[in-house]
Write an enzyme that holds these catalytic residues in place. Structure first.
Site, short mmCIF file in Angstrom:
data_model
loop_
_atom_site.label_atom_id
_atom_site.label_comp_id
_atom_site.label_asym_id
_atom_site.label_seq_id
_atom_site.Cartn_x
_atom_site.Cartn_y
_atom_site.Cartn_z
NE ARG A 180 -0.07 -2.71 5.25
CZ ARG A 180 -0.86 -2.43 6.29
NH1 ARG A 180 -1.46 -3.42 6.94
NH2 ARG A 180 -1.08 -1.19 6.67
CB SER A 229 2.62 1.82 0.84
OG SER A 229 1.80 2.80 1.44
CD GLU A 303 2.56 -2.16 1.96
OE1 GLU A 303 1.40 -1.78 1.77
OE2 GLU A 303 3.28 -1.74 2.88
#
Length: 315
Positions: A180, A229, A303
Site C-alpha cells: 500500500r 478500507s 489506509e
C-alpha cells in the site's frame, strides 16, 4: 510563515496566466468525495492536459502548497478544507490505449473502467481493478491491490509530472513499491501508466470480473457513503489477523460517533449515515485504533488519507 491572502492571489495569478484549464477559487470539495464530507479548496485547478499541467507547475511558486486529488475514494478532506492549490485530474487524463499485451491508461481513469477495457481487449490479469474504488493515479501512488493482485504486479511504467514541471517516465522498479505504498517523488503527479495483460478469452475474463463484483457486493458496504478500507492490514510479524478481525474483536462493529459509523457489514469500513462531518469520521477512526490497541496491542495504521485543516481559525 504563511502567505497573506493578497500574496497568495498574486502568486496564483502569475502561475495561471496562460493555463487552458479551469481555476476555481473556494471550490467545495465535499460533494466530490465518496464520503461527501470536507471543506473547500482555496483554489481548485483542473488542467486541460499534461502539457497544461506541466506549464503551470513550472510557473508555480515553491511557496504555494499543492495537493493532488483523484477520484477522492480513499480520502477524508477535513472540514476546514485545503489551503493553496488543489489539482484534480479529469477529462484530459482519461484516455485508454489498447496494446497487444497491455493498456496505456490516463491517471483519471477509474480502476473499474480499466478492468472492463482489458476484458473487452481479451487481456487478463487486470480483473482485480474491478474491486478497487478510485482512479489509476491513486492506485499507482498507493500500490492499490485486492483479490490476490496489486499494481506492482502489473505495472510496466508510470509517467509523472514533478513539482517543478518535469515530465518523467519511471519503470516499476524505480517506484519502489511496498504494501500500500510507492516511492513516488514528493509532490509528483501520476499522469498515465502502462499496465500489462495476458491474452485470454473475453468471456472468461468477464466472468472473473463478475465474481469479484459479486464478492464485493456481498462483503462490503458498496452502496453507502464510504471510503474503502480504513486501515492497512498489520504486517504478519506483528499480527496474523486482518484489520477487520482486530476491529471486530475490539467490539467496534457498528460503533458510532455522530452520523459516522463503523460498518456492520465490514468493520474495516467507515460510513457516513448522512450528516457526518469529517471530524466525526476521523474521530471515530482514532477511537477504533485506540480500542484495538487496548484489546490486542496492535497499532492500526490509516489506509485512508486524511488531509486539510480542522474547521475554525483556532484549529
Amino acid at each position: 510563515m504563511s502567505l497573506s491572502s493578497a500574496s497568495m492571489t498574486d502568486l496564483v495569478q502569475q502561475a495561471f496566466t496562460q493555463t487552458r484549464g479551469r481555476l476555481t477559487p473556494q471550490a467545495p470539495l465535499g460533494p466530490r468525495t465518496w464520503f461527501r464530507v470536507g471543506g473547500a479548496a482555496e483554489w481548485l485547478y483542473q488542467p486541460a492536459d499534461a502539457e497544461d499541467l506541466a506549464s503551470v507547475m513550472q510557473h508555480l511558486s515553491p511557496e504555494l502548497p499543492v495537493t493532488a486529488l483523484g477520484a477522492c475514494s480513499n480520502v477524508i478532506i477535513r472540514d476546514g478544507g485545503l489551503d493553496g492549490i488543489v489539482i484534480r485530474l479529469a477529462r484530459g487524463f482519461s484516455d485508454i490505449t489498447v496494446e497487444e499485451d497491455g493498456l496505456v491508461v490516463g491517471s483519471a481513469c477509474l480502476d473499474a473502467t480499466v478492468a472492463e477495457y482489458a476484458a473487452q481487449a481479451g487481456l487478463a490479469g487486470l480483473e482485480f481493478l474491478a474491486g478497487i474504488p478510485g482512479s489509476i493515479g491513486g492506485a499507482v501512488r498507493m500500490n492499490a491491490g485486492a483479490y490476490g493482485s496489486d499494481i506492482a504486479t502489473v505495472l510496466d511504467w508510470a509517467e509523472i509530472i514533478t513539482r517543478d514541471g518535469s515530465l518523467i517516465r519511471l519503470d516499476a522498479g524505480a517506484l519502489k513499491f511496498g504494501y500500500r505504498r510507492s516511492g513516488l517523488p514528493e509532490g509528483a503527479l501520476v499522469i498515465r501508466a502502462r499496465l500489462r495483460g495476458t491474452p485470454d478469452k473475453q468471456a472468461d475474463i468477464s466472468a472473473r470480473i463478475a465474481e469479484i463484483r459479486a464478492a464485493r457486493e456481498l462483503s462490503q458496504p458498496v452502496r453507502a457513503r464510504t471510503g474503502g478500507s480504513t486501515f492497512r492490514n498489520p504486517d504478519p510479524d506483528i499480527s496474523l489477523h486482518k484489520a477487520w478481525k482486530l476491529i471486530d474483536a475490539a467490539g467496534c462493529r457498528g460503533l458510532k460517533r455522530g452520523d459516522a459509523q463503523v460498518s456492520e457489514k465490514h468493520c474495516n469500513f467507515l460510513i457516513n449515515l448522512g450528516q457526518a462531518s469529517a471530524a466525526d469520521l476521523e474521530g471515530l477512526g482514532d477511537e477504533v485504533r485506540h480500542r484495538v490497541a487496548q484489546q490486542s496491542g496492535v497499532q492500526l495504521h490509516w489506509e485512508i488519507k486524511r488531509i486539510g485543516k480542522a474547521e475554525g481559525p483556532s484549529a
